[in-house]
Design an enzyme around this catalytic site. Structure first.
Site, mmCIF file in Angstrom:
data_model
loop_
_atom_site.group_PDB
_atom_site.id
_atom_site.type_symbol
_atom_site.label_atom_id
_atom_site.label_comp_id
_atom_site.label_asym_id
_atom_site.label_seq_id
_atom_site.Cartn_x
_atom_site.Cartn_y
_atom_site.Cartn_z
ATOM 1 N NE ARG A 37 0.264 1.235 3.443
ATOM 2 C CZ ARG A 37 1.361 2.053 3.647
ATOM 3 N NH1 ARG A 37 2.742 1.807 3.525
ATOM 4 N NH2 ARG A 37 1.253 3.420 3.829
ATOM 5 N N GLY A 38 0.364 2.352 -0.030
ATOM 6 C CA GLY A 38 0.906 3.791 -0.360
ATOM 7 C C GLY A 38 1.011 3.855 -1.864
ATOM 8 C CB ALA A 39 -0.015 6.987 -3.527
ATOM 9 N NE ARG A 59 -6.457 0.508 -1.625
ATOM 10 C CZ ARG A 59 -5.848 1.153 -0.504
ATOM 11 N NH1 ARG A 59 -4.403 1.001 -0.312
ATOM 12 N NH2 ARG A 59 -6.585 1.941 0.198
ATOM 13 C CD GLN A 104 -3.081 2.115 7.184
ATOM 14 O OE1 GLN A 104 -3.567 2.716 8.324
ATOM 15 N NE2 GLN A 104 -3.568 1.896 6.134
ATOM 16 C CG ASP A 133 -3.067 7.925 -0.810
ATOM 17 O OD1 ASP A 133 -3.205 8.458 0.143
ATOM 18 O OD2 ASP A 133 -2.674 6.794 -1.337
ATOM 19 C CG ASN A 137 -2.306 11.120 3.107
ATOM 20 O OD1 ASN A 137 -1.803 10.294 2.497
ATOM 21 N ND2 ASN A 137 -1.747 11.517 4.472
ATOM 22 C CE LYS A 138 -4.743 5.155 5.272
ATOM 23 N NZ LYS A 138 -5.592 4.623 4.259
#
Lengths: 361, 361
Positions: A53-55, A98, A199, A240, A250-251
């Site tokens: 995960r993580g853009a 996603r 996370q 993201d 973002n998150k």
């Protein structure tokens, strides 16, 4: 190099016999398990399940998945048209994993364009490696830029994980923090645990422990009172997707950090490569926000923590408007102030540079 | 009455042979287990372990614990001095359980003063029951006051649990919400899950399900984006201690809700009885904030979620300054605006009224 001890995604071997290796981030910090992938659809599942995960890391992973797809296409199809059909299906499967992180679509688009001129696994791997190397280099440039804003004695808050685990290199926001520490600055990091998937606790705390950077883990909702009590002098997060006007997805919870930072007059920075920018999206209201399964919220380990009939809303991301962002550290320079014109200028410079930096696609 | 189906604390029987029954809130929502207490020290442990929590409920529980102590004193001691010594030790043990909620000290003080004039279990129970009844009545008055501020169509956000489980009666903030619903107003409640102990998910969602009030459970960090998207028109929380100037300590994360509400121009209300006010504390900076065990943060069920060497900061409360509070609903009227003079006026009226409402202590 110490900062390369942690990596989320790696291609091992050559185009014809190589494999994609991902660190299974769902098992951290308890276990470090590397999973090997030989098929593009399995990689799509890994992205959906958040093995990776993580853009930026998702972007690099998707690029390598297209290499795997090109190899599959060679085996199963005779004509170029059939091969491209297979690649197109793989691209669609990867794109459907996603919806928010734009790096995924950006990487798939570049790999797809390459396939149209040369769909050999060798050519595809060459570009995937170039995109990966571009991310690694970009991380370093961003880290240097951002670290210049951090002084000894600062408390620095970050949310979620934007470290080596989220990228191809040393990270975006956490790369900035790691670089400030490596430069000898005495900093203390406050890590939001980052509900619902934790996370911050699972990944960012793990990376900081590995790097030897002093940190304190807190519940997301404690950040505001830390700010009030003067414990935080700077906030930095990843992103993201960043719209043409600088609004940044973002998150979930990042927006709350930004509002609180604004209230307490604390600088709030975003660190993201240009591949995270989406010039086609005019502003944050148009960024699609992934809604994830309620099960991420309704259980504590094996225990159900709310009534069976509880309605749950679980957005994975929120949008921080450009007006609350002090600056954006990118791989092509710092955007400050953050606005449509400034973003446009930097993206224009990318389009010029891309032709030189990366093999033509 | 439907609103009395849920209760956190109850005295059963008479002074000499009665018992204190607490609903074990640590097991909700999975199990409804009632625990019976016959000794004051066991009750102190129950408060520390959060079998019972919520400022007003802790106050009522401590009052009944002093009844148990007065009974113990009768059995073990011959002289009045010995009995008072036992009561004094019980009071100290109860006072040492949790530092922030002032209702605890308020109830202990009143029970202690009663003991000095008449330490018989009958006299002690009479006062404990009166304090409990006072809380029940106060809850109703607050609920009516607050519900008047809620209109049909509103989204209402609450943080932690300030319901029947947190009080002797229908609750403070959740009493307001339940009353608005009972009055036929079409409202939707957004419930912060409330890390680290998830009282929003475990307790508030459970109460709202029981009461049939429509609600959605969200991670704490999602509240800001709900506000941004116009889903929330009013916020209301309880309080654990309110200083003389109106600054209010409440569950960690309340301050972040208030800052976000302020940013989005959404009214932020507090609901608390006058027993939650501490006139001896000039402002919020002087309210002692309990720091709880890191284990509340570092595990997910049985699984450790951060590195073994992770430093964790786990404050149980934060302070919302009076300037961010639109009004405080109390059992003696609404405080608006919130400031030192307004708080002083209301507390003065309490001191007059107390003599009439409750048996002299």
């Amino acid at each position: 190099m110490r900062d390369r001890e942690i990596w989320a995604v790696e291609w091992r071997g050559e185009a014809r016999d190589g494999e994609l290796v991902l660190l299974d981030q769902r098992l951290l910090p308890a276990e470090e398990v590397h999973l090997t992938y030989l098929g593009a659809r399995e990689v799509a599942e890994a992205i959906r399940d958040m093995v990776v995960r993580g853009a930026p890391a998702i972007g690099v992973t998707a690029a390598y998945a297209m290499v795997l797809a090109s190899r599959e296409a060679r085996r199963g199809a005779d004509s170029r048209a059939q091969r491209l059909e297979h690649l197109s299906a793989a691209r669609a499967a990867l794109a459907a994993t996603r919806p928010t992180a734009v790096n995924l679509f950006w990487a798939l688009e570049r790999m797809w364009r390459r396939a149209q001129s040369d769909d050999s696994p060798e050519a595809m791997l060459e570009l995937a490696r170039a995109l990966h190397a571009e991310d690694v280099d970009g991380n370093r440039r961003m880290a240097a830029l951002g670290a210049a804003r951090i002084d000894s004695g600062m408390g620095v808050l970050t949310h979620c994980n934007a470290g080596a685990l989220a990228t191809g290199g040393v990270g975006t926001a956490l790369g900035v923090i790691a670089r400030a520490h490596a430069d000898g600055k005495q900093i203390h990091v406050y890590v939001d645990e980052t509900r619902p998937r934790l996370q911050g606790a699972r990944l960012t705390a793990w990376e900081l422990s590995r790097l030897g950077v002093p940190y304190t883990l807190v519940c997301d909702s404690a950040a505001a009172s830390l700010m009030k009590h003067g414990r935080i002098q700077l906030c930095v997060t990843g992103a993201d997707r960043i719209a043409a006007n600088g609004d940044a997805a973002n998150k979930i919870g990042t927006y709350s950090v930004a509002v609180n930072a604004h209230h307490h007059r604390i600088p709030f920075h975003v660190a993201a490569p240009l591949s995270t920018f989406d010039a086609a999206i005019p502003d944050g209201d148009h960024i699609p926000i992934e809604e994830r399964d309620p099960s991420e919220i309704h259980a504590w380990g094996d225990e159900r923590t709310c009534p069976e009939d509880a309605r749950i809303y679980n957005p994975a991301f929120d949008v921080t408007p450009a007006s609350l962002i002090t600056s954006i550290f990118t791989d092509a320079g710092e955007i400050a102030p953050v606005g449509r014109d400034e973003v446009h200028r930097l993206l224009a410079s990318r389009d010029t540079r891309r032709e030189q930096a990366v093999p033509a696609s």
